[in-house]
Design a protein around this motif. Structure first.
Motif, PDB file in Angstrom:
ATOM      1  N   PHE A  74       0.840  -1.202   0.000  1.00  0.00           N
ATOM      2  CA  PHE A  74       0.000   0.000   0.000  1.00  0.00           C
ATOM      3  C   PHE A  74       0.878   1.256   0.000  1.00  0.00           C
ATOM      4  N   TYR A  78       1.061   4.133  -2.926  1.00  0.00           N
ATOM      5  CA  TYR A  78       0.936   5.560  -2.626  1.00  0.00           C
ATOM      6  C   TYR A  78       2.143   6.334  -3.170  1.00  0.00           C
ATOM      7  N   GLU A 101      -8.962  16.206   0.805  1.00  0.00           N
ATOM      8  CA  GLU A 101      -9.999  15.297   1.319  1.00  0.00           C
ATOM      9  C   GLU A 101     -10.280  14.171   0.340  1.00  0.00           C
ATOM     10  N   LEU A 103      -8.399  13.075  -2.119  1.00  0.00           N
ATOM     11  CA  LEU A 103      -7.271  12.151  -2.328  1.00  0.00           C
ATOM     12  C   LEU A 103      -7.228  11.119  -1.188  1.00  0.00           C
ATOM     13  N   GLN A 104      -7.531  11.557   0.020  1.00  0.00           N
ATOM     14  CA  GLN A 104      -7.586  10.593   1.133  1.00  0.00           C
ATOM     15  C   GLN A 104      -8.633   9.522   0.855  1.00  0.00           C
ATOM     16  N   GLU A 105      -9.774   9.990   0.393  1.00  0.00           N
ATOM     17  CA  GLU A 105     -10.860   9.054   0.099  1.00  0.00           C
ATOM     18  C   GLU A 105     -10.460   8.088  -1.017  1.00  0.00           C
ATOM     19  N   TYR A 107      -7.468   6.932  -1.662  1.00  0.00           N
ATOM     20  CA  TYR A 107      -6.590   5.859  -1.180  1.00  0.00           C
ATOM     21  C   TYR A 107      -7.306   4.916  -0.207  1.00  0.00           C
ATOM     22  N   VAL A 108      -8.278   5.432   0.529  1.00  0.00           N
ATOM     23  CA  VAL A 108      -9.075   4.530   1.369  1.00  0.00           C
ATOM     24  C   VAL A 108      -9.806   3.536   0.462  1.00  0.00           C
ATOM     25  N   ARG A 109     -10.345   4.051  -0.643  1.00  0.00           N
ATOM     26  CA  ARG A 109     -11.050   3.172  -1.570  1.00  0.00           C
ATOM     27  C   ARG A 109     -10.097   2.178  -2.225  1.00  0.00           C
ATOM     28  N   TRP A 111      -7.410   0.967  -0.943  1.00  0.00           N
ATOM     29  CA  TRP A 111      -7.109  -0.052   0.086  1.00  0.00           C
ATOM     30  C   TRP A 111      -8.223  -1.100   0.157  1.00  0.00           C
ATOM     31  N   ARG A 112      -9.448  -0.614   0.080  1.00  0.00           N
ATOM     32  CA  ARG A 112     -10.574  -1.532   0.256  1.00  0.00           C
ATOM     33  C   ARG A 112     -10.943  -2.280  -1.011  1.00  0.00           C
ATOM     34  N   ARG A 113     -10.677  -1.688  -2.151  1.00  0.00           N
ATOM     35  CA  ARG A 113     -11.178  -2.266  -3.402  1.00  0.00           C
ATOM     36  C   ARG A 113     -10.103  -2.875  -4.281  1.00  0.00           C
ATOM     37  N   LEU A 135     -14.191  10.077  -8.027  1.00  0.00           N
ATOM     38  CA  LEU A 135     -14.437  10.705  -6.716  1.00  0.00           C
ATOM     39  C   LEU A 135     -14.310  12.225  -6.835  1.00  0.00           C
TER      40      LEU A 135
END
Lengths: 232, 192
Positions: A74, A78, A101, A103-105, A107-109, A111-113, A135
């Motif tokens: 991960f 990044y 905000e 860009l954070q979202e 990378y969270v996505r 990580w999850r997807r 996004l």
């Protein structure tokens, strides 16, 4: 084992034969505390701006690592992609605080997807850029219409100076620009403004002083022409 | 214009980014059940991909990755989140297995909560359980809504916000936790 400070600016990503990836020179060795990890990653990101030789295969392997829940992978994704994805998001949103905000979202996505990524269907950077664009566009549609500044640089043909861009991708880019040129200057400009800056038909209508319905017709015709020209 | 042309034109404009909020939300909803539209969108994403790859990079602010990590680990008090974070931090096979098991367990709990909410009397408390309390999150959004602020935005934007809240609730009920989480998160951070 070199520590981050020993690094001489070269950070090489090596795909180990068989399985797994190894990011030499900063994530190996003893586990780092969160703050120093983040510092290492931002150092890495700065290095990346000078061009980390991350190939498509490396990125595919890293995304597969992320799908397995591997933090090192991960961090690598990044470091290798945040410059590009932030560039995309900032262009569409215009405002840094919104872009941060989003860009954070992004990378969270990721990580999850990451498990949804299919290397046979799309290149990793296309998959990642699509998440970032979607996004950013969602966010752009939610905020009150910000005045669209002039974006002359969108209208240039930027030179492709990315050393990792392979020949095939350069060829795709060359063809796409040739087809965009075929639209004529004004319609080419409209397509590029919409793509890079997420301008809606209404934004375009205001900018060019034409009715929204006319803009829609222009867009649909331009896109159909592009499709024919690209022949795919 | 045939329907096929229309789908392709809509997909193209969706990918291009020229649709307004309402049309974009409509395409988002429709692509889930319309295979032709979904395929057309993917094809247009590939056609335009070289432009994204060519976009000049911009350095994100320092500390952003750190913020991503803490966002991922935000709800560590929830068992499945804790496991997810454990997997993130140690990436050991064992932690991953725990995460998978805990996620499955959490999904069962969420489903049980959903059933319970559907049958519970309206005065029942809805914010007791940790794992993705869809009804609680949805009601919470409306309860905390800043009415003065929302009175000033356009009807189109207000409709967009309502739709997003509904989508978040639907995603939550459907068990699509990442989507629900992202949507509720965005609603909380909404600025006008």
């Amino acid at each position: 084992m070199p520590s981050p400070e020993d690094n001489d600016g070269q950070c090489s990503l090596v795909a180990a034969p068989g399985a797994g990836i190894e990011l030499r020179s900063f994530v190996d060795g003893p586990r780092l505390e969160r703050s120093s990890e983040a510092a290492a990653v931002s150092r890495h990101a700065r290095r990346e701006s000078r061009g980390v030789p991350t190939s498509r295969q490396d990125l595919v392997a890293a995304l597969q690592g992320v799908a397995r829940g591997e933090r090192q992978a991960f961090e690598l994704v990044y470091a290798a992609t945040s410059l590009k994805l932030y560039g995309i998001v900032v262009r569409i949103l215009g405002r840094r605080e919104l872009a941060d905000e989003v860009l954070q979202e992004v990378y969270v996505r990721i990580w999850r997807r990451a498990g949804d990524f299919d290397p046979s269907a799309a290149s990793p950077i296309t998959w990642l850029a699509t998440i970032a664009r979607n996004l950013a566009l969602d966010e752009a549609r939610r905020k009150t219409a910000a005045s669209i500044e002039d974006h002359p640089e969108a209208l240039q043909h930027p030179s492709s100076d990315d050393p990792s861009a392979d020949h095939e991708r350069n060829e795709d880019l060359r063809r796409l620009h040739a087809c965009l040129d075929g639209l004529g200057q004004e319609r080419r400009e409209i397509v590029l403004l919409a793509y890079h800056y997420g301008m809606t038909r209404e934004d375009i209508s205001n900018r060019f002083g034409r009715p929204v319905a006319t803009v829609k017709t222009w867009l649909r015709r331009s896109l159909a022409q592009l499709k024919d020209c690209l022949g795919q | 214009m045939t329907e096929e042309d229309d789908i392709d034109g809509l997909a193209a404009e969706y990918v291009l980014g020229s649709l307004d909020a309402e049309e974009r939300a409509a395409v988002d909803a429709r692509r889930r059940s319309d295979a032709a539209l979904a395929a057309a969108i993917e094809t247009w994403e590939r056609r335009f991909a070289p432009l994204s790859e060519q976009t000049p990079g911009t350095a994100p602010p320092p500390g952003l990755f750190e913020a991503v990590l803490s966002r991922i680990s935000q709800r560590t008090h929830e068992p499945h989140r804790a496991a997810e974070v454990a997997a993130l931090r140690s990436h050991s096979g064992r932690a991953r297995r725990i995460a998978v098991a805990a996620t499955a367990l959490a999904a069962c709990v969420a489903a049980a909560v959903a059933v319970w909410l559907a049958h519970a009397p309206s005065h029942a408390p809805t914010t007791q359980l940790a794992a993705m309390d869809c009804g609680g999150l949805y009601k919470d959004f409306w309860r905390k809504l800043d009415r003065d602020k929302y009175a000033k935005i356009s009807a189109e934007q207000l409709a967009g916000v309502s739709r997003m809240a509904l989508r978040a609730y639907d995603a939550c009920q459907a068990g699509d936790e990442p989507d629900a989480d992202a949507l509720f998160g965005r609603l909380r951070r909404m600025r006008f």
